[in-house]
Design an enzyme around this catalytic site. Structure first.
Site, PDB file in Angstrom:
ATOM      1  N   GLU A  31       0.839  -1.215   0.000  1.00 41.55           N
ATOM      2  CA  GLU A  31       0.000   0.000   0.000  1.00 41.55           C
ATOM      3  C   GLU A  31       0.869   1.257   0.000  1.00 41.55           C
ATOM      4  OE1 GLU A  31      -3.989  -0.582   2.367  1.00 41.55           O
ATOM      5  OE2 GLU A  31      -2.299  -1.308   3.587  1.00 41.55           O
ATOM      6  N   TYR A  63     -13.897  26.925  -0.487  1.00 43.60           N
ATOM      7  CA  TYR A  63     -13.844  25.466  -0.610  1.00 43.60           C
ATOM      8  C   TYR A  63     -12.834  24.998  -1.647  1.00 43.60           C
ATOM      9  CZ  TYR A  63     -17.707  26.801  -3.737  1.00 43.60           C
ATOM     10  OH  TYR A  63     -18.506  27.431  -4.655  1.00 43.60           O
ATOM     11  N   GLU A  83      -7.794   6.285  10.202  1.00 44.59           N
ATOM     12  CA  GLU A  83      -8.235   7.088  11.353  1.00 44.59           C
ATOM     13  C   GLU A  83      -7.284   8.265  11.580  1.00 44.59           C
ATOM     14  OE1 GLU A  83      -9.736   2.855  12.120  1.00 44.59           O
ATOM     15  OE2 GLU A  83      -7.974   3.783  11.211  1.00 44.59           O
ATOM     16  N   LYS A 108     -11.765   4.248   1.631  1.00 39.68           N
ATOM     17  CA  LYS A 108     -10.653   3.473   1.086  1.00 39.68           C
ATOM     18  C   LYS A 108     -11.254   2.318   0.286  1.00 39.68           C
ATOM     19  CE  LYS A 108      -6.268   1.434   2.594  1.00 39.68           C
ATOM     20  NZ  LYS A 108      -5.421   1.108   3.754  1.00 39.68           N
TER      21      LYS A 108
END
Length: 129
Positions: A31, A63, A83, A108
């Site tokens: 990953e 934004y 997290e 994910k």
């Protein structure tokens, strides 16, 4: 009343959904090496009444700039846990002084799970201390 006012919690929201950024986050070495697409959704809670009253961008959250800052975090320094990534993104949102609360979801969709699934999502809500 939307926007609340001084000393009240803002109920106005600005949401950015589906920000897609390549990142190298995860526990597995593959990953980190190959990376994958992450999708970010944020909702900011703030009082937009002053911006609307004066049609003034400086009294709200830009934004476009927020999206660039969030993308910089996702595409930046790798972390093992989404997290942790979500917390870093919430910190970016709360760095804008008008934001009272930020809700952040990190998706994910290509997580290394050996079973069919649609998505892995971590959602956090953070406010000013």
């Amino acid at each position: 009343m939307p926007g609340g006012g001084p000393g009240r919690t803002a109920t106005d929201r600005i949401s950015l959904r589906g920000l897609r950024v390549h990142g190298r986050h995860g526990v597995l070495e593959a990953e980190r090496e190959l990376g994958q697409e992450f999708v970010v959704d944020v909702t900011l809670f703030l009082d937009t009444a002053p911006a609307a009253a004066g049609d003034d961008l400086t009294r709200t959250v830009h934004y476009g700039e927020l999206a660039e800052d969030l993308a910089g975090v996702v595409g930046g320094e790798p972390v093992e846990l989404i997290e942790t990534l979500a917390q870093r993104l919430a910190d970016v949102c709360l760095a804008r002084e008008l934001v009272q609360v930020a809700e952040v979801s990190v998706h994910k969709p290509a997580a290394p799970i050996p079973l069919p699934f649609d998505d892995v999502i971590v959602t956090i809500t953070r406010g000013r201390a």
